[in-house]
Scaffold this motif. Structure first.
Motif, PDB file in Angstrom:
ATOM      1  N   LEU A   1       0.835  -1.198   0.000  1.00 15.22           N
ATOM      2  CA  LEU A   1       0.000   0.000   0.000  1.00 15.22           C
ATOM      3  C   LEU A   1       0.871   1.251   0.000  1.00 15.22           C
ATOM      4  N   ASP A   2       1.962   1.213   0.757  1.00 17.81           N
ATOM      5  CA  ASP A   2       2.910   2.340   0.755  1.00 17.81           C
ATOM      6  C   ASP A   2       3.673   2.422  -0.569  1.00 17.81           C
ATOM      7  N   TYR A   3       4.062   1.265  -1.093  1.00 16.73           N
ATOM      8  CA  TYR A   3       4.847   1.194  -2.330  1.00 16.73           C
ATOM      9  C   TYR A   3       4.124   1.874  -3.500  1.00 16.73           C
ATOM     10  N   GLN A   4       2.813   1.794  -3.498  1.00 17.00           N
ATOM     11  CA  GLN A   4       2.043   2.301  -4.635  1.00 17.00           C
ATOM     12  C   GLN A   4       1.891   3.818  -4.650  1.00 17.00           C
ATOM     13  N   GLN A   5       2.226   4.465  -3.549  1.00 12.99           N
ATOM     14  CA  GLN A   5       2.102   5.926  -3.517  1.00 12.99           C
ATOM     15  C   GLN A   5       3.009   6.541  -4.592  1.00 12.99           C
ATOM     16  N   GLY A   6       2.422   7.259  -5.519  1.00 17.12           N
ATOM     17  CA  GLY A   6       3.205   7.906  -6.570  1.00 17.12           C
ATOM     18  C   GLY A   6       3.551   7.011  -7.741  1.00 17.12           C
ATOM     19  N   LEU A   7       3.188   5.725  -7.668  1.00 19.60           N
ATOM     20  CA  LEU A   7       3.555   4.785  -8.731  1.00 19.60           C
ATOM     21  C   LEU A   7       2.896   5.134 -10.068  1.00 19.60           C
ATOM     22  N   GLU A   8       1.658   5.586 -10.005  1.00 17.45           N
ATOM     23  CA  GLU A   8       0.952   5.933 -11.244  1.00 17.45           C
ATOM     24  C   GLU A   8       1.634   7.107 -11.949  1.00 17.45           C
ATOM     25  N   ASP A   9       1.993   8.140 -11.190  1.00 17.25           N
ATOM     26  CA  ASP A   9       2.665   9.299 -11.788  1.00 17.25           C
ATOM     27  C   ASP A   9       4.015   8.914 -12.388  1.00 17.25           C
ATOM     28  N   GLU A  10       4.742   8.042 -11.689  1.00 15.00           N
ATOM     29  CA  GLU A  10       6.036   7.575 -12.210  1.00 15.00           C
ATOM     30  C   GLU A  10       5.842   6.831 -13.534  1.00 15.00           C
ATOM     31  N   SER A  11       4.801   6.018 -13.597  1.00 12.58           N
ATOM     32  CA  SER A  11       4.534   5.237 -14.808  1.00 12.58           C
ATOM     33  C   SER A  11       4.154   6.143 -15.975  1.00 12.58           C
ATOM     34  N   ILE A  12       3.362   7.168 -15.692  1.00  8.00           N
ATOM     35  CA  ILE A  12       2.974   8.129 -16.729  1.00  8.00           C
ATOM     36  C   ILE A  12       4.217   8.817 -17.293  1.00  8.00           C
ATOM     37  N   ALA A  13       5.125   9.216 -16.404  1.00  7.10           N
ATOM     38  CA  ALA A  13       6.353   9.889 -16.847  1.00  7.10           C
ATOM     39  C   ALA A  13       7.188   8.978 -17.743  1.00  7.10           C
ATOM     40  N   LYS A  14       7.275   7.701 -17.403  1.00  8.04           N
ATOM     41  CA  LYS A  14       8.042   6.747 -18.209  1.00  8.04           C
ATOM     42  C   LYS A  14       7.402   6.546 -19.584  1.00  8.04           C
ATOM     43  N   ILE A  15       6.072   6.478 -19.609  1.00 11.32           N
ATOM     44  CA  ILE A  15       5.370   6.291 -20.892  1.00 11.32           C
ATOM     45  C   ILE A  15       5.562   7.523 -21.778  1.00 11.32           C
ATOM     46  N   LYS A  16       5.435   8.710 -21.186  1.00 12.20           N
ATOM     47  CA  LYS A  16       5.624   9.952 -21.953  1.00 12.20           C
ATOM     48  C   LYS A  16       7.033  10.026 -22.541  1.00 12.20           C
ATOM     49  N   ALA A  17       8.020   9.590 -21.756  1.00 15.95           N
ATOM     50  CA  ALA A  17       9.406   9.629 -22.234  1.00 15.95           C
ATOM     51  C   ALA A  17       9.619   8.655 -23.374  1.00 15.95           C
ATOM     52  N   ALA A  18       8.968   7.503 -23.299  1.00 14.85           N
ATOM     53  CA  ALA A  18       9.138   6.471 -24.326  1.00 14.85           C
ATOM     54  C   ALA A  18       8.321   6.765 -25.579  1.00 14.85           C
ATOM     55  N   LYS A  19       7.172   7.437 -25.400  1.00 12.41           N
ATOM     56  CA  LYS A  19       6.289   7.709 -26.540  1.00 12.41           C
ATOM     57  C   LYS A  19       5.642   9.084 -26.348  1.00 12.41           C
ATOM     58  N   PRO A  20       6.345  10.139 -26.692  1.00 12.44           N
ATOM     59  CA  PRO A  20       5.866  11.505 -26.426  1.00 12.44           C
ATOM     60  C   PRO A  20       4.508  11.836 -27.051  1.00 12.44           C
ATOM     61  N   ARG A  21       4.155  11.190 -28.155  1.00 14.00           N
ATOM     62  CA  ARG A  21       2.908  11.568 -28.830  1.00 14.00           C
ATOM     63  C   ARG A  21       1.657  10.972 -28.177  1.00 14.00           C
ATOM     64  N   ILE A  22       1.829  10.050 -27.255  1.00 15.11           N
ATOM     65  CA  ILE A  22       0.665   9.382 -26.661  1.00 15.11           C
ATOM     66  C   ILE A  22      -0.206  10.387 -25.918  1.00 15.11           C
ATOM     67  N   GLN A  23      -1.509  10.198 -25.965  1.00 17.87           N
ATOM     68  CA  GLN A  23      -2.446  11.104 -25.306  1.00 17.87           C
ATOM     69  C   GLN A  23      -2.920  10.507 -23.980  1.00 17.87           C
ATOM     70  N   PHE A  24      -2.925  11.328 -22.931  1.00 18.18           N
ATOM     71  CA  PHE A  24      -3.501  10.940 -21.646  1.00 18.18           C
ATOM     72  C   PHE A  24      -4.765  11.774 -21.449  1.00 18.18           C
ATOM     73  N   VAL A  25      -5.872  11.106 -21.189  1.00 15.93           N
ATOM     74  CA  VAL A  25      -7.158  11.789 -21.024  1.00 15.93           C
ATOM     75  C   VAL A  25      -7.782  11.373 -19.700  1.00 15.93           C
TER      76      VAL A  25
END
Length: 303
Positions: A233-257
Protein backbone atom coordinates in the motif's frame (compact mmCIF):
# COMPACT_ATOMS: atom_id res chain seq x y z
CA UNK A 1 9.43 -8.88 -10.31
CA UNK A 2 8.90 -5.12 -10.40
CA UNK A 3 5.13 -5.54 -10.92
CA UNK A 4 2.98 -4.79 -7.86
CA UNK A 5 2.21 -8.49 -7.39
CA UNK A 6 5.88 -9.36 -7.80
CA UNK A 7 6.93 -6.76 -5.22
CA UNK A 8 4.28 -8.12 -2.84
CA UNK A 9 5.50 -11.71 -3.34
CA UNK A 10 9.11 -10.65 -2.78
CA UNK A 11 8.22 -8.97 0.52
CA UNK A 12 6.23 -12.05 1.59
CA UNK A 13 9.24 -14.25 0.76
CA UNK A 14 11.60 -11.96 2.72
CA UNK A 15 9.47 -12.11 5.88
CA UNK A 16 9.01 -15.89 5.71
CA UNK A 17 12.70 -16.58 5.13
CA UNK A 18 13.89 -14.05 7.72
CA UNK A 19 11.79 -15.70 10.43
CA UNK A 20 12.14 -19.40 9.62
CA UNK A 21 14.13 -22.03 7.76
CA UNK A 22 11.46 -22.19 5.03
CA UNK A 23 12.24 -21.16 1.45
CA UNK A 24 9.76 -19.52 -0.91
CA UNK A 25 10.11 -19.85 -4.67
CA UNK A 26 8.38 -17.20 -6.79
CA UNK A 27 7.06 -17.88 -10.30
CA UNK A 28 6.40 -14.67 -12.26
CA UNK A 29 3.13 -14.43 -14.17
CA UNK A 30 3.25 -16.35 -17.44
CA UNK A 31 5.89 -18.87 -16.40
CA UNK A 32 3.31 -21.47 -15.35
CA UNK A 33 0.72 -20.88 -18.07
CA UNK A 34 -2.30 -18.62 -18.25
CA UNK A 35 -4.43 -17.60 -15.26
CA UNK A 36 -6.76 -20.60 -15.48
CA UNK A 37 -3.75 -22.95 -15.41
CA UNK A 38 -2.27 -21.26 -12.35
CA UNK A 39 -5.57 -21.43 -10.43
CA UNK A 40 -5.96 -25.12 -11.22
CA UNK A 41 -2.42 -25.73 -9.95
CA UNK A 42 -3.21 -23.89 -6.72
CA UNK A 43 -6.42 -25.86 -6.19
CA UNK A 44 -4.56 -29.11 -6.84
CA UNK A 45 -1.81 -28.24 -4.36
CA UNK A 46 0.93 -28.06 -7.00
CA UNK A 47 1.28 -24.42 -5.96
CA UNK A 48 0.98 -23.54 -2.29
CA UNK A 49 0.25 -19.83 -2.78
CA UNK A 50 -1.25 -17.84 -5.65
CA UNK A 51 -2.03 -14.19 -6.37
CA UNK A 52 -4.85 -13.61 -8.82
CA UNK A 53 -7.43 -10.96 -9.63
CA UNK A 54 -11.15 -11.70 -9.11
CA UNK A 55 -11.38 -10.85 -12.80
CA UNK A 56 -9.86 -14.25 -13.54
CA UNK A 57 -11.74 -16.14 -10.82
CA UNK A 58 -15.19 -14.86 -11.78
CA UNK A 59 -16.33 -18.19 -13.20
CA UNK A 60 -14.92 -20.07 -10.18
CA UNK A 61 -16.21 -17.67 -7.51
CA UNK A 62 -18.90 -15.49 -9.17
CA UNK A 63 -19.36 -13.31 -6.08
CA UNK A 64 -15.74 -12.12 -6.34
CA UNK A 65 -16.78 -10.15 -9.41
CA UNK A 66 -18.24 -7.54 -7.06
CA UNK A 67 -14.76 -5.96 -7.20
CA UNK A 68 -15.18 -5.48 -10.95
CA UNK A 69 -18.41 -3.55 -10.66
CA UNK A 70 -18.02 -0.07 -12.17
CA UNK A 71 -18.23 3.06 -10.01
CA UNK A 72 -18.44 1.26 -6.67
CA UNK A 73 -14.96 1.54 -5.15
CA UNK A 74 -13.86 5.04 -4.00
CA UNK A 75 -11.13 6.98 -5.76
CA UNK A 76 -9.66 8.47 -2.57
CA UNK A 77 -6.54 6.46 -1.65
CA UNK A 78 -6.99 6.64 2.13
CA UNK A 79 -10.55 5.33 1.83
CA UNK A 80 -9.43 2.55 -0.50
CA UNK A 81 -6.70 1.44 1.90
CA UNK A 82 -9.06 1.53 4.88
CA UNK A 83 -11.66 -0.53 3.02
CA UNK A 84 -9.23 -3.26 1.95
CA UNK A 85 -7.77 -3.63 5.44
CA UNK A 86 -10.96 -3.37 7.50
CA UNK A 87 -13.97 -4.43 5.43
CA UNK A 88 -16.17 -7.25 6.70
CA UNK A 89 -16.88 -8.41 3.15
CA UNK A 90 -13.17 -9.23 2.66
CA UNK A 91 -12.35 -10.45 6.15
CA UNK A 92 -15.54 -12.35 6.96
CA UNK A 93 -17.63 -13.13 3.87
CA UNK A 94 -15.12 -14.02 1.16
CA UNK A 95 -12.96 -16.49 3.13
CA UNK A 96 -15.92 -18.91 3.26
CA UNK A 97 -16.52 -18.66 -0.50
CA UNK A 98 -12.85 -19.26 -1.30
CA UNK A 99 -12.69 -22.16 1.19
CA UNK A 100 -15.50 -23.89 -0.71
CA UNK A 101 -13.14 -23.95 -3.71
CA UNK A 102 -10.20 -25.37 -1.78
CA UNK A 103 -8.52 -22.01 -1.22
CA UNK A 104 -7.53 -20.07 1.92
CA UNK A 105 -8.05 -16.36 1.26
CA UNK A 106 -5.15 -14.52 2.89
CA UNK A 107 -5.47 -10.96 1.63
CA UNK A 108 -6.99 -8.69 -0.99
CA UNK A 109 -5.32 -5.44 -1.98
CA UNK A 110 -5.69 -2.72 -4.64
CA UNK A 111 -3.18 -2.30 -7.47
CA UNK A 112 -4.19 1.11 -8.76
CA UNK A 113 -6.80 2.88 -10.86
CA UNK A 114 -7.85 1.08 -14.03
CA UNK A 115 -7.24 2.97 -17.30
CA UNK A 116 -8.56 2.15 -20.77
CA UNK A 117 -6.16 2.10 -23.70
CA UNK A 118 -7.55 2.74 -27.19
CA UNK A 119 -6.43 3.82 -30.65
CA UNK A 120 -8.67 6.91 -30.71
CA UNK A 121 -9.98 9.23 -27.98
CA UNK A 122 -13.52 8.83 -26.62
CA UNK A 123 -15.66 10.85 -24.25
CA UNK A 124 -18.96 8.96 -24.25
CA UNK A 125 -20.34 5.42 -24.55
CA UNK A 126 -21.54 6.31 -28.06
CA UNK A 127 -17.92 6.93 -29.12
CA UNK A 128 -16.97 3.39 -28.01
CA UNK A 129 -19.61 1.87 -30.27
CA UNK A 130 -18.04 -1.04 -32.17
CA UNK A 131 -14.64 -0.69 -30.44
CA UNK A 132 -13.30 -4.09 -29.39
CA UNK A 133 -11.91 -3.91 -25.86
CA UNK A 134 -10.10 -6.88 -24.35
CA UNK A 135 -11.42 -7.88 -20.92
CA UNK A 136 -10.47 -10.57 -18.42
CA UNK A 137 -12.55 -13.74 -18.58
CA UNK A 138 -15.27 -12.38 -16.32
CA UNK A 139 -18.98 -12.35 -17.28
CA UNK A 140 -19.45 -9.14 -15.28
CA UNK A 141 -16.66 -7.32 -17.13
CA UNK A 142 -18.31 -8.36 -20.38
CA UNK A 143 -21.56 -6.80 -19.13
CA UNK A 144 -19.72 -3.65 -18.01
CA UNK A 145 -18.02 -2.97 -21.33
CA UNK A 146 -21.17 -3.79 -23.23
CA UNK A 147 -22.90 -1.10 -21.13
CA UNK A 148 -20.01 1.28 -21.96
CA UNK A 149 -20.91 0.84 -25.65
CA UNK A 150 -17.85 -1.28 -26.56
CA UNK A 151 -17.55 -4.82 -27.88
CA UNK A 152 -16.05 -6.73 -24.90
CA UNK A 153 -13.56 -9.37 -26.03
CA UNK A 154 -12.34 -11.87 -23.39
CA UNK A 155 -8.76 -12.95 -24.12
CA UNK A 156 -5.96 -14.65 -22.15
CA UNK A 157 -3.32 -12.06 -21.24
CA UNK A 158 -0.65 -13.69 -23.40
CA UNK A 159 -2.63 -12.90 -26.55
CA UNK A 160 -3.38 -9.23 -25.86
CA UNK A 161 -0.26 -7.48 -27.22
CA UNK A 162 -0.40 -9.41 -30.49
CA UNK A 163 -4.14 -8.82 -30.85
CA UNK A 164 -3.57 -5.07 -30.50
CA UNK A 165 -0.70 -5.18 -33.01
CA UNK A 166 -2.84 -6.95 -35.60
CA UNK A 167 -5.87 -4.70 -34.88
CA UNK A 168 -7.96 -7.71 -33.88
CA UNK A 169 -8.87 -5.58 -30.85
CA UNK A 170 -8.54 -1.85 -30.35
CA UNK A 171 -8.06 -1.57 -26.60
CA UNK A 172 -7.80 -3.07 -23.12
CA UNK A 173 -7.89 -1.99 -19.46
CA UNK A 174 -5.24 -2.15 -16.74
CA UNK A 175 -3.55 -0.05 -14.04
CA UNK A 176 -1.02 2.48 -15.35
CA UNK A 177 2.06 0.70 -13.97
CA UNK A 178 1.07 -2.46 -15.86
CA UNK A 179 0.47 -0.54 -19.09
CA UNK A 180 4.00 0.83 -18.71
CA UNK A 181 5.82 -2.33 -17.63
CA UNK A 182 4.23 -4.52 -20.33
CA UNK A 183 4.89 -1.81 -22.96
CA UNK A 184 1.20 -1.84 -23.86
CA UNK A 185 1.63 1.83 -24.77
CA UNK A 186 3.62 0.74 -27.85
CA UNK A 187 0.37 -0.53 -29.42
CA UNK A 188 -1.80 2.27 -28.01
CA UNK A 189 -2.46 5.90 -28.94
CA UNK A 190 -4.69 7.08 -26.08
CA UNK A 191 -4.90 6.18 -22.36
CA UNK A 192 -8.15 7.27 -20.73
CA UNK A 193 -9.27 7.46 -17.11
CA UNK A 194 -13.06 7.35 -16.72
CA UNK A 195 -12.82 6.70 -12.97
CA UNK A 196 -14.69 3.40 -13.13
CA UNK A 197 -12.62 1.03 -11.02
CA UNK A 198 -9.59 0.03 -8.95
CA UNK A 199 -7.73 -3.13 -9.97
CA UNK A 200 -8.05 -5.65 -7.14
CA UNK A 201 -6.07 -8.80 -6.51
CA UNK A 202 -6.38 -11.68 -4.03
CA UNK A 203 -3.65 -13.70 -2.33
CA UNK A 204 -4.64 -17.30 -1.60
CA UNK A 205 -3.14 -20.53 -0.30
CA UNK A 206 -4.11 -24.08 -1.11
CA UNK A 207 -6.47 -24.81 1.80
CA UNK A 208 -5.26 -28.36 2.52
CA UNK A 209 -1.68 -27.08 2.62
CA UNK A 210 -2.56 -24.15 4.88
CA UNK A 211 -4.67 -26.24 7.25
CA UNK A 212 -1.79 -28.73 7.52
CA UNK A 213 0.66 -26.09 8.75
CA UNK A 214 1.58 -25.89 12.42
CA UNK A 215 0.10 -23.05 14.47
CA UNK A 216 3.49 -21.34 14.41
CA UNK A 217 3.76 -21.58 10.62
CA UNK A 218 0.19 -20.32 10.14
CA UNK A 219 1.05 -17.37 12.38
CA UNK A 220 4.18 -16.75 10.31
CA UNK A 221 2.17 -16.76 7.07
CA UNK A 222 -0.27 -14.25 8.57
CA UNK A 223 2.63 -12.06 9.73
CA UNK A 224 4.17 -12.13 6.25
CA UNK A 225 0.82 -11.33 4.63
CA UNK A 226 0.19 -8.40 6.98
CA UNK A 227 3.65 -6.94 6.44
CA UNK A 228 3.50 -7.42 2.65
CA UNK A 229 0.07 -5.79 2.50
CA UNK A 230 1.20 -2.73 4.49
CA UNK A 231 4.34 -2.54 2.35
CA UNK A 232 2.49 -2.70 -0.97
CA UNK A 233 0.00 0.00 0.00
CA UNK A 234 2.91 2.34 0.76
CA UNK A 235 4.85 1.19 -2.33
CA UNK A 236 2.04 2.30 -4.64
CA UNK A 237 2.10 5.93 -3.52
CA UNK A 238 3.21 7.91 -6.57
CA UNK A 239 3.56 4.78 -8.73
CA UNK A 240 0.95 5.93 -11.24
CA UNK A 241 2.67 9.30 -11.79
CA UNK A 242 6.04 7.58 -12.21
CA UNK A 243 4.53 5.24 -14.81
CA UNK A 244 2.97 8.13 -16.73
CA UNK A 245 6.35 9.89 -16.85
CA UNK A 246 8.04 6.75 -18.21
CA UNK A 247 5.37 6.29 -20.89
CA UNK A 248 5.62 9.95 -21.95
CA UNK A 249 9.41 9.63 -22.23
CA UNK A 250 9.14 6.47 -24.33
CA UNK A 251 6.29 7.71 -26.54
CA UNK A 252 5.87 11.50 -26.43
CA UNK A 253 2.91 11.57 -28.83
CA UNK A 254 0.66 9.38 -26.66
CA UNK A 255 -2.45 11.10 -25.31
CA UNK A 256 -3.50 10.94 -21.65
CA UNK A 257 -7.16 11.79 -21.02
CA UNK A 258 -8.98 12.09 -17.71
CA UNK A 259 -12.69 12.59 -18.23
CA UNK A 260 -14.34 15.37 -16.24
CA UNK A 261 -17.18 14.42 -13.92
CA UNK A 262 -19.88 15.53 -16.38
CA UNK A 263 -18.43 13.14 -18.99
CA UNK A 264 -18.09 10.32 -16.45
CA UNK A 265 -21.76 10.72 -15.57
CA UNK A 266 -22.73 9.19 -18.93
CA UNK A 267 -20.67 6.07 -18.17
CA UNK A 268 -22.08 5.88 -14.63
CA UNK A 269 -25.61 6.05 -15.97
CA UNK A 270 -25.00 3.56 -18.79
CA UNK A 271 -23.45 1.01 -16.44
CA UNK A 272 -26.02 1.33 -13.64
CA UNK A 273 -27.85 -1.89 -14.72
CA UNK A 274 -24.64 -3.91 -14.17
CA UNK A 275 -25.40 -4.00 -10.44
CA UNK A 276 -28.68 -5.82 -11.09
CA UNK A 277 -26.90 -8.21 -13.46
CA UNK A 278 -24.42 -9.06 -10.72
CA UNK A 279 -27.28 -10.03 -8.40
CA UNK A 280 -28.89 -12.07 -11.20
CA UNK A 281 -25.61 -13.95 -11.74
CA UNK A 282 -24.91 -14.63 -8.06
CA UNK A 283 -28.32 -14.85 -6.37
CA UNK A 284 -28.87 -14.27 -2.65
CA UNK A 285 -25.20 -14.89 -1.87
CA UNK A 286 -24.15 -12.11 -4.23
CA UNK A 287 -26.88 -9.80 -2.95
CA UNK A 288 -25.60 -10.22 0.62
CA UNK A 289 -22.02 -9.63 -0.55
CA UNK A 290 -23.02 -6.45 -2.37
CA UNK A 291 -24.98 -5.10 0.61
CA UNK A 292 -22.08 -5.76 3.00
CA UNK A 293 -19.61 -4.18 0.58
CA UNK A 294 -21.74 -1.05 0.31
CA UNK A 295 -21.93 -0.85 4.12
CA UNK A 296 -18.13 -1.29 4.36
CA UNK A 297 -17.58 1.45 1.79
CA UNK A 298 -19.87 3.77 3.70
CA UNK A 299 -17.81 3.05 6.81
CA UNK A 300 -14.62 3.90 4.89
CA UNK A 301 -15.84 7.36 3.87
CA UNK A 302 -13.80 10.13 5.37
CA UNK A 303 -11.18 7.72 6.75
Amino acid sequence: MTEVQGVYATKFKEVIEANSDHKVQIYPFGTLGESVDVMEQAQAGILQFVDQSPGFTGSLIPEAQVFLMPYVLPEKQTEINYFFKNSKVINEHFPKLYADKGLELLSMFPEGRVHITTQAPFESPAELNGVKIRVMTSPLLVETYRSFGAVPTPLPWGEVFGALQTKMIQGQENPMFFIESTKMYEVTEVITDIGHNIFTTAVMANKDFYDGLSDDDQALVQKAIAEATDFILDYQQGLEDESIAKIKAAKPRIQFVSLAEDKRAAFREASAPVKARFVEMTGQSGKAILEQMEADLQDAKGK
